[in-house]
Design an enzyme around this catalytic site. Structure first.
Site, PDB file in Angstrom:
ATOM      1  N   CYS A  29      37.547  35.408  32.946  1.00  0.00           N
ATOM      2  CA  CYS A  29      38.451  34.266  33.141  1.00  0.00           C
ATOM      3  C   CYS A  29      39.379  34.030  31.953  1.00  0.00           C
ATOM      4  O   CYS A  29      40.593  33.879  32.114  1.00  0.00           O
ATOM      5  CB  CYS A  29      37.679  33.002  33.494  1.00  0.00           C
ATOM      6  SG  CYS A  29      36.626  32.344  32.174  1.00  0.00           S
ATOM      7  N   HIS A  32      34.568  27.964  31.958  1.00  0.00           N
ATOM      8  CA  HIS A  32      35.415  28.730  32.875  1.00  0.00           C
ATOM      9  C   HIS A  32      36.822  28.144  32.873  1.00  0.00           C
ATOM     10  O   HIS A  32      36.986  26.928  32.795  1.00  0.00           O
ATOM     11  CB  HIS A  32      34.820  28.700  34.293  1.00  0.00           C
ATOM     12  CG  HIS A  32      35.532  29.609  35.238  1.00  0.00           C
ATOM     13  ND1 HIS A  32      35.399  30.976  35.189  1.00  0.00           N
ATOM     14  CD2 HIS A  32      36.393  29.344  36.249  1.00  0.00           C
ATOM     15  CE1 HIS A  32      36.159  31.509  36.141  1.00  0.00           C
ATOM     16  NE2 HIS A  32      36.773  30.539  36.794  1.00  0.00           N
ATOM     17  N   HIS A  52      42.232  32.480  39.249  1.00  0.00           N
ATOM     18  CA  HIS A  52      41.276  32.780  38.172  1.00  0.00           C
ATOM     19  C   HIS A  52      40.544  34.079  38.458  1.00  0.00           C
ATOM     20  O   HIS A  52      40.637  34.633  39.550  1.00  0.00           O
ATOM     21  CB  HIS A  52      40.276  31.624  38.022  1.00  0.00           C
ATOM     22  CG  HIS A  52      39.373  31.448  39.208  1.00  0.00           C
ATOM     23  ND1 HIS A  52      38.020  31.319  39.095  1.00  0.00           N
ATOM     24  CD2 HIS A  52      39.634  31.390  40.535  1.00  0.00           C
ATOM     25  CE1 HIS A  52      37.471  31.174  40.302  1.00  0.00           C
ATOM     26  NE2 HIS A  52      38.435  31.217  41.189  1.00  0.00           N
TER      27      HIS A  52
END
Length: 141
Positions: free
Chosen positions: A50, A102, A114
């Site tokens: 990510c 994240h 993402h």
């Protein structure tokens, strides 16, 4: 004395530049759809995690070298309210029982792009989905 006409022209130029950059950020991100997730990955050839995904997008389009980890990216950027999110902003989630574990790129209309997890690929998701809604823990610009 300030020339209002000159100031307004400068503001228009700045707005146009920001809109162009936002379009570039989103276009670059969308170009990576389908790239596989790879822990520690930071290129389309090797795959992305990510934060490597976000770092690559900002590096290629804006020339901004963001830190490597999601929590460091959160620390290095300006906090904004969720209601103030604009395309190109960063959205953070608690997916590993720790804040800012994240990160994704906000696209607008409640959607973000993402690199989700092992076995998955870069994709677009809806922040209103229960999984993401429960884990959302900040927005940055």
């Amino acid at each position: 004395m300030i020339d209002r006409h000159q100031v307004l022209n400068q503001l228009r130029e700045v707005r146009a530049s920001v809109q162009d950059r936002t379009g570039e950020l989103i276009s670059t991100a969308m170009g990576f759809l389908g790239v596989p997730y790879r822990r520690g990955g930071n290129t389309a050839d090797s795959g992305f995690d990510c934060s490597g995904f976000i770092r690559a997008i900002y590096g290629q389009t804006v020339g901004l070298a963001l830190p490597r980890r999601a929590n460091e990216q959160a620390e290095a950027t300006e906090k904004i309210d969720k209601k103030d999110l604009q395309p190109g902003d960063l959205v953070f989630f608690n997916t590993m029982r720790r804040a800012y574990s994240h990160v994704g790129l906000y696209l607008g209309e409640g959607k973000f792009i993402h690199a989700p997890r092992s076995g998955a690929e870069v994709r677009v998701e809806d922040m209103s989905a229960s999984y993401w809604k429960l884990r959302f823990n900040g927005a940055r610009r």
